[in-house]
Each structure stands twice: as C-alpha cells, then as structure tokens.
Design a protein around this motif. Sequence first.
Motif, PDB file in Angstrom:
ATOM      1  N   ALA A  70       0.818  -1.211   0.000  1.00  0.00           N
ATOM      2  CA  ALA A  70       0.000   0.000   0.000  1.00  0.00           C
ATOM      3  C   ALA A  70       0.851   1.260   0.000  1.00  0.00           C
ATOM      4  CB  ALA A  70      -0.927  -0.003   1.218  1.00  0.00           C
ATOM      5  N   VAL A  71       2.109   1.130   0.448  1.00  0.00           N
ATOM      6  CA  VAL A  71       3.033   2.264   0.452  1.00  0.00           C
ATOM      7  C   VAL A  71       3.953   2.234  -0.761  1.00  0.00           C
ATOM      8  CG1 VAL A  71       4.885   3.398   1.741  1.00  0.00           C
ATOM      9  CG2 VAL A  71       2.948   2.395   2.970  1.00  0.00           C
ATOM     10  N   GLU A  72       4.419   1.036  -1.115  1.00  0.00           N
ATOM     11  CA  GLU A  72       5.438   0.922  -2.153  1.00  0.00           C
ATOM     12  C   GLU A  72       4.897   1.229  -3.553  1.00  0.00           C
ATOM     13  OE1 GLU A  72       8.467   0.577  -1.165  1.00  0.00           O
ATOM     14  OE2 GLU A  72       7.771   0.312   0.894  1.00  0.00           O
ATOM     15  N   ILE A  73       3.705   0.759  -3.852  1.00  0.00           N
ATOM     16  CA  ILE A  73       3.157   0.984  -5.202  1.00  0.00           C
ATOM     17  C   ILE A  73       2.960   2.472  -5.487  1.00  0.00           C
ATOM     18  CG2 ILE A  73       1.140   0.596  -6.670  1.00  0.00           C
ATOM     19  CD1 ILE A  73       0.922  -2.190  -5.532  1.00  0.00           C
ATOM     20  N   PRO A  74       2.405   3.257  -4.562  1.00  0.00           N
ATOM     21  CA  PRO A  74       2.334   4.703  -4.841  1.00  0.00           C
ATOM     22  C   PRO A  74       3.702   5.348  -5.019  1.00  0.00           C
ATOM     23  CG  PRO A  74       0.808   4.123  -3.101  1.00  0.00           C
ATOM     24  CD  PRO A  74       1.638   2.903  -3.353  1.00  0.00           C
ATOM     25  N   LEU A  75       4.739   4.844  -4.330  1.00  0.00           N
ATOM     26  CA  LEU A  75       6.074   5.404  -4.524  1.00  0.00           C
ATOM     27  C   LEU A  75       6.582   5.140  -5.936  1.00  0.00           C
ATOM     28  CD1 LEU A  75       7.908   4.590  -1.156  1.00  0.00           C
ATOM     29  CD2 LEU A  75       7.238   6.829  -2.027  1.00  0.00           C
ATOM     30  N   ILE A  76       6.382   3.921  -6.416  1.00  0.00           N
ATOM     31  CA  ILE A  76       6.817   3.596  -7.781  1.00  0.00           C
ATOM     32  C   ILE A  76       6.050   4.431  -8.802  1.00  0.00           C
ATOM     33  CG2 ILE A  76       6.877   1.782  -9.521  1.00  0.00           C
ATOM     34  CD1 ILE A  76       9.047   1.501  -7.496  1.00  0.00           C
ATOM     35  N   LEU A  77       4.744   4.521  -8.622  1.00  0.00           N
ATOM     36  CA  LEU A  77       3.937   5.330  -9.534  1.00  0.00           C
ATOM     37  C   LEU A  77       4.334   6.796  -9.459  1.00  0.00           C
ATOM     38  CD1 LEU A  77       0.410   3.704  -9.019  1.00  0.00           C
ATOM     39  CD2 LEU A  77       2.041   3.322 -10.885  1.00  0.00           C
ATOM     40  N   GLY A  78       4.703   7.254  -8.258  1.00  0.00           N
ATOM     41  CA  GLY A  78       5.143   8.635  -8.126  1.00  0.00           C
ATOM     42  C   GLY A  78       6.436   8.912  -8.847  1.00  0.00           C
ATOM     43  N   ALA A  79       7.348   7.908  -8.886  1.00  0.00           N
ATOM     44  CA  ALA A  79       8.604   8.071  -9.619  1.00  0.00           C
ATOM     45  C   ALA A  79       8.376   8.089 -11.127  1.00  0.00           C
ATOM     46  CB  ALA A  79       9.574   6.952  -9.255  1.00  0.00           C
ATOM     47  N   MET A  80       7.271   7.506 -11.582  1.00  0.00           N
ATOM     48  CA  MET A  80       6.971   7.468 -13.017  1.00  0.00           C
ATOM     49  C   MET A  80       6.175   8.678 -13.471  1.00  0.00           C
ATOM     50  SD  MET A  80       6.000   3.399 -13.198  1.00  0.00           S
ATOM     51  CE  MET A  80       5.628   3.418 -14.951  1.00  0.00           C
ATOM     52  N   ASN A  81       5.691   9.469 -12.547  1.00  0.00           N
ATOM     53  CA  ASN A  81       4.940  10.672 -12.915  1.00  0.00           C
ATOM     54  C   ASN A  81       5.848  11.725 -13.539  1.00  0.00           C
ATOM     55  OD1 ASN A  81       2.496   9.687 -12.015  1.00  0.00           O
ATOM     56  ND2 ASN A  81       2.615  10.700 -10.011  1.00  0.00           N
ATOM     57  N   PHE A  96      15.997   5.720 -11.250  1.00  0.00           N
ATOM     58  CA  PHE A  96      14.833   4.939 -11.676  1.00  0.00           C
ATOM     59  C   PHE A  96      14.524   5.182 -13.153  1.00  0.00           C
ATOM     60  CE2 PHE A  96      10.279   4.127 -12.109  1.00  0.00           C
ATOM     61  CZ  PHE A  96      10.174   2.871 -11.544  1.00  0.00           C
ATOM     62  N   GLY A  97      14.636   6.422 -13.589  1.00  0.00           N
ATOM     63  CA  GLY A  97      14.404   6.708 -14.998  1.00  0.00           C
ATOM     64  C   GLY A  97      15.428   6.054 -15.907  1.00  0.00           C
ATOM     65  N   LEU A  98      16.694   6.042 -15.473  1.00  0.00           N
ATOM     66  CA  LEU A  98      17.736   5.416 -16.285  1.00  0.00           C
ATOM     67  C   LEU A  98      17.604   3.905 -16.337  1.00  0.00           C
ATOM     68  CD1 LEU A  98      20.893   7.528 -15.355  1.00  0.00           C
ATOM     69  CD2 LEU A  98      19.585   7.558 -17.482  1.00  0.00           C
ATOM     70  N   LEU A  99      16.911   3.318 -15.358  1.00  0.00           N
ATOM     71  CA  LEU A  99      16.684   1.875 -15.408  1.00  0.00           C
ATOM     72  C   LEU A  99      15.852   1.472 -16.622  1.00  0.00           C
ATOM     73  CD1 LEU A  99      16.010   0.799 -11.707  1.00  0.00           C
ATOM     74  CD2 LEU A  99      17.905   0.101 -13.179  1.00  0.00           C
ATOM     75  N   GLY A 100      15.013   2.365 -17.106  1.00  0.00           N
ATOM     76  CA  GLY A 100      14.257   2.064 -18.316  1.00  0.00           C
ATOM     77  C   GLY A 100      15.068   2.224 -19.583  1.00  0.00           C
ATOM     78  N   LEU A 101      16.097   3.073 -19.541  1.00  0.00           N
ATOM     79  CA  LEU A 101      16.933   3.313 -20.719  1.00  0.00           C
ATOM     80  C   LEU A 101      18.099   2.339 -20.806  1.00  0.00           C
ATOM     81  CD1 LEU A 101      17.604   5.186 -23.147  1.00  0.00           C
ATOM     82  CD2 LEU A 101      18.916   6.596 -21.549  1.00  0.00           C
ATOM     83  N   ALA A 102      18.639   1.928 -19.668  1.00  0.00           N
ATOM     84  CA  ALA A 102      19.845   1.095 -19.652  1.00  0.00           C
ATOM     85  C   ALA A 102      19.682  -0.209 -20.429  1.00  0.00           C
ATOM     86  CB  ALA A 102      20.261   0.812 -18.211  1.00  0.00           C
ATOM     87  N   PRO A 103      18.573  -0.962 -20.309  1.00  0.00           N
ATOM     88  CA  PRO A 103      18.463  -2.202 -21.098  1.00  0.00           C
ATOM     89  C   PRO A 103      18.495  -1.969 -22.605  1.00  0.00           C
ATOM     90  CG  PRO A 103      16.915  -2.229 -19.278  1.00  0.00           C
ATOM     91  CD  PRO A 103      17.469  -0.834 -19.342  1.00  0.00           C
ATOM     92  N   LEU A 176      22.163  12.797 -19.484  1.00  0.00           N
ATOM     93  CA  LEU A 176      22.532  14.108 -18.946  1.00  0.00           C
ATOM     94  C   LEU A 176      21.359  14.765 -18.231  1.00  0.00           C
ATOM     95  CD1 LEU A 176      24.724  15.620 -21.813  1.00  0.00           C
ATOM     96  CD2 LEU A 176      25.479  14.977 -19.514  1.00  0.00           C
ATOM     97  N   LEU A 177      20.167  14.650 -18.793  1.00  0.00           N
ATOM     98  CA  LEU A 177      18.980  15.215 -18.157  1.00  0.00           C
ATOM     99  C   LEU A 177      18.741  14.577 -16.790  1.00  0.00           C
ATOM    100  CD1 LEU A 177      16.483  17.065 -18.359  1.00  0.00           C
ATOM    101  CD2 LEU A 177      15.293  15.161 -19.481  1.00  0.00           C
ATOM    102  N   ALA A 178      18.956  13.249 -16.713  1.00  0.00           N
ATOM    103  CA  ALA A 178      18.763  12.558 -15.442  1.00  0.00           C
ATOM    104  C   ALA A 178      19.777  13.030 -14.403  1.00  0.00           C
ATOM    105  CB  ALA A 178      18.876  11.045 -15.645  1.00  0.00           C
ATOM    106  N   PHE A 179      21.025  13.208 -14.808  1.00  0.00           N
ATOM    107  CA  PHE A 179      22.039  13.661 -13.863  1.00  0.00           C
ATOM    108  C   PHE A 179      21.777  15.099 -13.416  1.00  0.00           C
ATOM    109  CE2 PHE A 179      24.372   9.929 -15.066  1.00  0.00           C
ATOM    110  CZ  PHE A 179      25.216   9.684 -13.993  1.00  0.00           C
ATOM    111  N   VAL A 225      20.009  -0.606  -6.163  1.00  0.00           N
ATOM    112  CA  VAL A 225      21.023  -1.659  -6.258  1.00  0.00           C
ATOM    113  C   VAL A 225      21.053  -2.231  -7.676  1.00  0.00           C
ATOM    114  CG1 VAL A 225      21.697  -3.934  -5.379  1.00  0.00           C
ATOM    115  CG2 VAL A 225      20.843  -2.189  -3.801  1.00  0.00           C
ATOM    116  N   ASP A 226      19.895  -2.373  -8.285  1.00  0.00           N
ATOM    117  CA  ASP A 226      19.810  -2.864  -9.658  1.00  0.00           C
ATOM    118  C   ASP A 226      20.546  -1.925 -10.614  1.00  0.00           C
ATOM    119  OD1 ASP A 226      19.100  -4.399 -11.806  1.00  0.00           O
ATOM    120  OD2 ASP A 226      17.029  -3.716 -11.896  1.00  0.00           O
ATOM    121  N   PHE A 227      20.389  -0.629 -10.408  1.00  0.00           N
ATOM    122  CA  PHE A 227      21.071   0.352 -11.256  1.00  0.00           C
ATOM    123  C   PHE A 227      22.588   0.209 -11.150  1.00  0.00           C
ATOM    124  CE2 PHE A 227      23.080   4.555 -11.623  1.00  0.00           C
ATOM    125  CZ  PHE A 227      22.714   4.896 -12.913  1.00  0.00           C
ATOM    126  N   ALA A 228      23.097   0.057  -9.923  1.00  0.00           N
ATOM    127  CA  ALA A 228      24.540  -0.118  -9.743  1.00  0.00           C
ATOM    128  C   ALA A 228      25.012  -1.419 -10.373  1.00  0.00           C
ATOM    129  CB  ALA A 228      24.881  -0.091  -8.250  1.00  0.00           C
TER     130      ALA A 228
END
Length: 290
Positions: A70-81, A96-103, A176-179, A225-228
């Motif tokens: 109930a707490v974690e899902i709104p956080l993930i959705l908030g990072a995608m806003n 979190f945004g770069l995790l979508g670009l890295a693959p 660069l935008l993410a940094f 941790v996944d990003f690293a």
Amino acid sequence: AHASPALRPAHATPLPMRRGGSRLGPRMQEMAGGGQTPEEPPALRKFGLGAAWLAFGAYIAAVAPQGDYAVEIPLILGAMNIPPKDDLSPVFVAAFGLLGLAPLMFAALFAPLKPKGQSLSPLPFCLAGMASGMLAITPYCALTSYDSSLPSGEPTGLLGALSSRGFGVFAVLSTLLAFVFALGFFQPNTINGGSDFTWDVIFSSNLTEFGKQFARYPSVNIPSVDFAGLWLLSSKPLYEDMKRRGWLNDGSDAALFASFMAVPMLGLAFWLAVRPPLKPAKAPSASDKL
C-alpha cells in the motif's frame, strides 16, 4: 637389369601419431578457423555472473528492507509521474528513470558483437530488463561467448535502430537530463523554507534524503542496487564493442576504457553516440586461400 639402389623409390616412414587426435598449434588453429581464434567464455566469468544473479535474488528476498504494498506501489507510480512526486529524492528518480533506458543501451551493445554459437536474440532479454533489470540481462551475459571475428554487417530492424548513432545521441541527452535532475536543478527549493542555497548544498540534501529512503523503502532500495549492478554489468560488452571498433588495442588503453566506465551509464551513452561503424568482415580472396 636391376635398378640401382639410388633410383629405387623410398618407402615413406610413417610418422608417430599421438593419441587424442590432432594437436594443432595456436597459429594453425587460427588459420583453420578462417584467420580468427575463437574466444571461449572463461568459466570464472560465467559462474561469477551466475553467482551475482543468485546473490541479487537473495538480496531482494532476505536483505532488502521489507515494505507494505500500500506504500510501495504509490512510490513507484510517483517516480513514473511527470513531474515526479516531491517527496521522492531526485537522486532516486534519476536512477529509476535510467533503469528504463539502460536495457536498451545493452541491446545496442549486444547486437553487433556476434556472440559465438549464440542463436538467442538479445532483444527479448533487454526488453524484459526494462521491468526486471539485472534479473533478465545477467543470464544473457553469462551464456554469451564472443567470437573475435567481425560480423558481416550492422544489425537491422529494431536492433539496428537501437545500434544507430541517433539512439546514442538520444541516450546521451536523456542521461545528462537525469544527472542534472539528480543535482536538483529542476527541483523546487524547499530546504529551510525555500532559502537560497547553492546547487551543491541542494545535492547534498538530496543525497541525505535518498539515504533515508534507501534504508526504509524496498521500492527505492532494490531499483537503486539494480542500477549499480547494471552499470558494472555493462563493462564486458562495452569492452568487447570498443575492441572490435579499434579503440582498444592493448593494455595501454585501460585508462581510455576506465574513462567510459567512470560515470554510471553516461560513459556508455557517450560511447553509443561516438563509436565508429564496424568494418564488415571481408570474404577470403583466392590469394588468402593459397
């Protein structure tokens, strides 16, 4: 008249054969293989990546902080806003945004490397990696052995689009935008009631807030941790791609390779934007066959 002994045909003396089949030297193996020596995957690398994959799964299950859906899902959705929620650290939002670009950047590296004996396309693994990160991409890295020969040409289709210089430029601008976002340049200044602080003070505050969220929320901890892990995982395919395109020739180029690995994902994106095209492998001429 009998033929003189000097004119008699000499009987060929059979050469002693070693058991275990033919033992060609490295140079003969290279000539038999068409001029290139296949590079087998080192067992240490294969099993090391397998161990890293298992360790990350164990980290998610037993080490990472446990939370409430109930707490974690709104956080993930908030990072995608767009824009993201104000209560999330910009450092995490950027990662979190770069995790979508890295693959997708991994797909651009894998596509032209010509894995030896690998019939699987990297695209399904990389697309799955947009949701599961290391858990999807690590198995492909562990199962892949790269041939030292050059492929016959650049990839086509979606892999060709991801391998293009245009995608590399897009990756550089996005990273660069993410940094810049992580540094706090796009964040409303709410520190101490909106007092006027320099960017380094704001970034330090963002890091402090990120540390608190990292220790408390699994939805922040595990993607970070996944990003690293993806950053470290990119070292081998990046090295192979730079070597095939003539940027790495010997040990003296270690500093050049390290410079591309120094900043997480930014060096990889920059490489995709500036790397020269692969030279297609030439068919052996008649003189080469002699």
